[in-house]
Write a protein that holds these residues in place. Structure first.
Motif, PDB file in Angstrom:
ATOM      1  N   UNK A 174       0.846  -1.190   0.000  1.00 32.72           N
ATOM      2  CA  UNK A 174       0.000   0.000   0.000  1.00 32.72           C
ATOM      3  C   UNK A 174       0.880   1.238   0.000  1.00 32.72           C
ATOM      4  N   UNK A 175       0.593   2.136  -0.931  1.00 33.30           N
ATOM      5  CA  UNK A 175       1.308   3.405  -1.054  1.00 33.30           C
ATOM      6  C   UNK A 175       0.347   4.500  -0.603  1.00 33.30           C
ATOM      7  N   UNK A 176       0.596   5.053   0.587  1.00 28.06           N
ATOM      8  CA  UNK A 176      -0.314   6.041   1.172  1.00 28.06           C
ATOM      9  C   UNK A 176       0.496   7.224   1.683  1.00 28.06           C
ATOM     10  N   UNK A 177       0.958   8.029   0.743  1.00 29.40           N
ATOM     11  CA  UNK A 177       1.717   9.207   1.133  1.00 29.40           C
ATOM     12  C   UNK A 177       0.818  10.440   1.075  1.00 29.40           C
ATOM     13  N   UNK A 178       1.222  11.480   1.784  1.00 34.21           N
ATOM     14  CA  UNK A 178       0.484  12.734   1.832  1.00 34.21           C
ATOM     15  C   UNK A 178      -0.933  12.538   2.372  1.00 34.21           C
ATOM     16  N   UNK A 179      -0.966  12.131   3.630  1.00 28.34           N
ATOM     17  CA  UNK A 179      -2.245  12.006   4.317  1.00 28.34           C
ATOM     18  C   UNK A 179      -2.066  12.422   5.768  1.00 28.34           C
ATOM     19  N   UNK A 180      -3.059  13.089   6.321  1.00 30.09           N
ATOM     20  CA  UNK A 180      -2.999  13.570   7.698  1.00 30.09           C
ATOM     21  C   UNK A 180      -3.988  12.788   8.548  1.00 30.09           C
ATOM     22  N   UNK A 181      -3.518  12.345   9.697  1.00 27.72           N
ATOM     23  CA  UNK A 181      -4.387  11.595  10.602  1.00 27.72           C
ATOM     24  C   UNK A 181      -5.461  12.526  11.177  1.00 27.72           C
ATOM     25  N   UNK A 182      -6.554  11.928  11.624  1.00 31.98           N
ATOM     26  CA  UNK A 182      -7.592  12.684  12.320  1.00 31.98           C
ATOM     27  C   UNK A 182      -7.261  12.741  13.809  1.00 31.98           C
ATOM     28  N   UNK A 183      -7.702  13.795  14.458  1.00 31.33           N
ATOM     29  CA  UNK A 183      -7.322  14.013  15.856  1.00 31.33           C
ATOM     30  C   UNK A 183      -8.207  13.232  16.832  1.00 31.33           C
ATOM     31  N   UNK A 184      -9.409  12.870  16.381  1.00 30.15           N
ATOM     32  CA  UNK A 184     -10.348  12.240  17.306  1.00 30.15           C
ATOM     33  C   UNK A 184     -10.672  10.792  16.959  1.00 30.15           C
ATOM     34  N   UNK A 185     -10.075  10.285  15.880  1.00 30.48           N
ATOM     35  CA  UNK A 185     -10.376   8.909  15.456  1.00 30.48           C
ATOM     36  C   UNK A 185      -9.328   8.456  14.450  1.00 30.48           C
ATOM     37  N   UNK A 186      -9.272   7.156  14.260  1.00 30.06           N
ATOM     38  CA  UNK A 186      -8.399   6.623  13.226  1.00 30.06           C
ATOM     39  C   UNK A 186      -9.110   6.714  11.880  1.00 30.06           C
ATOM     40  N   UNK A 187      -8.343   6.849  10.818  1.00 31.96           N
ATOM     41  CA  UNK A 187      -8.915   6.967   9.473  1.00 31.96           C
ATOM     42  C   UNK A 187      -9.317   5.576   8.989  1.00 31.96           C
ATOM     43  N   UNK A 188     -10.596   5.290   9.040  1.00 28.90           N
ATOM     44  CA  UNK A 188     -11.084   3.958   8.675  1.00 28.90           C
ATOM     45  C   UNK A 188     -10.892   3.668   7.190  1.00 28.90           C
ATOM     46  N   UNK A 189     -10.941   4.702   6.352  1.00 30.59           N
ATOM     47  CA  UNK A 189     -10.675   4.493   4.927  1.00 30.59           C
ATOM     48  C   UNK A 189      -9.250   3.997   4.721  1.00 30.59           C
ATOM     49  N   UNK A 190      -8.319   4.583   5.459  1.00 33.66           N
ATOM     50  CA  UNK A 190      -6.928   4.178   5.345  1.00 33.66           C
ATOM     51  C   UNK A 190      -6.708   2.782   5.913  1.00 33.66           C
ATOM     52  N   UNK A 191      -7.364   2.485   7.020  1.00 34.44           N
ATOM     53  CA  UNK A 191      -7.266   1.149   7.602  1.00 34.44           C
ATOM     54  C   UNK A 191      -7.779   0.105   6.610  1.00 34.44           C
ATOM     55  N   UNK A 192      -8.873   0.414   5.947  1.00 38.69           N
ATOM     56  CA  UNK A 192      -9.409  -0.512   4.954  1.00 38.69           C
ATOM     57  C   UNK A 192      -8.429  -0.693   3.796  1.00 38.69           C
ATOM     58  N   UNK A 193      -7.851   0.396   3.318  1.00 33.05           N
ATOM     59  CA  UNK A 193      -6.907   0.314   2.206  1.00 33.05           C
ATOM     60  C   UNK A 193      -5.694  -0.534   2.595  1.00 33.05           C
ATOM     61  N   UNK A 194      -5.254  -0.415   3.848  1.00 34.43           N
ATOM     62  CA  UNK A 194      -4.039  -1.085   4.309  1.00 34.43           C
ATOM     63  C   UNK A 194      -4.296  -2.444   4.938  1.00 34.43           C
ATOM     64  N   UNK A 195      -5.509  -2.917   4.919  1.00 31.69           N
ATOM     65  CA  UNK A 195      -5.865  -4.145   5.632  1.00 31.69           C
ATOM     66  C   UNK A 195      -4.948  -5.315   5.258  1.00 31.69           C
ATOM     67  N   UNK A 196      -4.346  -5.916   6.286  1.00 31.73           N
ATOM     68  CA  UNK A 196      -3.525  -7.119   6.130  1.00 31.73           C
ATOM     69  C   UNK A 196      -2.422  -6.974   5.083  1.00 31.73           C
ATOM     70  N   UNK A 197      -1.963  -5.737   4.848  1.00 29.12           N
ATOM     71  CA  UNK A 197      -0.932  -5.516   3.832  1.00 29.12           C
ATOM     72  C   UNK A 197       0.410  -6.094   4.281  1.00 29.12           C
ATOM     73  N   UNK A 198       1.167  -6.562   3.315  1.00 29.29           N
ATOM     74  CA  UNK A 198       2.523  -7.022   3.609  1.00 29.29           C
ATOM     75  C   UNK A 198       3.446  -5.833   3.861  1.00 29.29           C
TER      76      UNK A 198
END
Length: 281
Positions: A174-198
């Motif tokens: 997964x290539x996920x550059x240039x993204x800012x985390x949220x202050x009150x929660x984890x980014x579920x879209x990013x978690x889904x994109x990165x799910x079980x990635x090597x």
């Protein structure tokens, strides 16, 4: 590492914001974002920062070449190498170029072309004699290339950006550059994109101390921290993490210290280095 592997990653530019050549950036490199993946005999290129120029030079002895280029977005540090990408000027080469429509309606083709218009650049993109095949994509699109599956997902970045998930023969990067985390929660879209990635290549431009610094905070700048990266790694069950898009003010010694801190928390992690080749096994 043997380059006979059917899936490996080559880092050609690992910096963010601006290229920083010099004796203080020798070990990690000073070129801006460009990552090549060789997957099942195909060449995938992610972003065209100044590292793309170096990649292009290496390709000259391999021509004619065909490659698939994916742009996360068009901020300067991700496109500024394109006008200096020599293989694009050579007839017989073919480049399939993918990018989303910008919020202002401009296609990736237009944005790459605009940076080469007068008075910004001496020659227009039309002087490139390779076969440039542009495809507009949308967040959520899936691209299939002879057994390679490339999923796309939204990233939290000013003017928008896209992350890419590349899967081949049961292995995922997964290539996920240039993204800012949220202050009150984890980014579920990013978690889904990165799910079980090597491998997760993630924007860890800042440390938490820099991000929340009272005098010069980086909140809202569109980038994240290595501490937040490891939260995503844990939530998405990522096997290996690569910290990417290093801040231009982080010299080699600073990055050595950051890498030691990261590895003390998650041993199977490292900081991206220009020239590094990483097999996906």
């Amino acid at each position: 590492m043997t380059q006979s592997s059917d899936f490996f990653i080559h880092f050609w530019g690992v910096r963010g914001s601006i290229a920083v050549p010099g004796n203080e950036t020798v070990r990690y490199g000073g070129n801006t974002s460009c990552v090549e993946m060789r997957v099942g005999g195909k060449r995938l290129i992610f972003d065209g920062g100044t590292g793309l120029r170096v990649l292009g030079k290496s390709m000259l002895k391999q021509m004619p070449v065909e490659a698939y280029m994916f742009f996360s977005h068009s901020h300067w540090d991700h496109i500024q190498g394109f006008p200096f990408f020599i293989p694009a000027f050579v007839p017989g080469n073919c480049f399939h170029i993918y990018g989303a429509i910008a919020p202002n309606g401009a296609s990736m083709q237009k944005r790459l072309s605009d940076q080469m218009h007068h008075p910004n650049f001496p020659v227009p993109m039309q002087i490139m004699k390779s076969d440039l095949k542009f495809t507009d994509i949308m967040v959520g699109d899936v691209i299939e290339l002879d057994g390679i599956r490339i999923e796309t997902g939204p990233l939290n970045h000013p003017n928008s950006a896209i992350g890419f998930r590349v899967t081949y023969n049961g292995k995922t990067v997964v290539y996920a550059t240039d993204t800012e985390h949220y202050h009150d929660r984890i980014d579920e879209d990013l978690v889904h994109l990165a799910r079980d990635a090597d491998v997760l290549i993630y924007d860890a431009c800042y440390t938490d101390e820099e991000y929340y610094d009272e005098k010069a905070p980086k909140i809202g700048w569109g980038h994240s921290t290595w501490q937040e990266a490891l939260k995503v790694v844990d939530a998405a069950r990522v096997k290996q993490a690569v910290m990417f898009h290093h801040d231009p003010n982080h010299d080699d010694d600073c990055l050595d210290e950051i890498e030691a801190q990261v590895r003390s928390v998650f041993p199977n992690s490292l900081l991206a280095r220009e020239g590094m080749i990483l097999p996906v096994e």
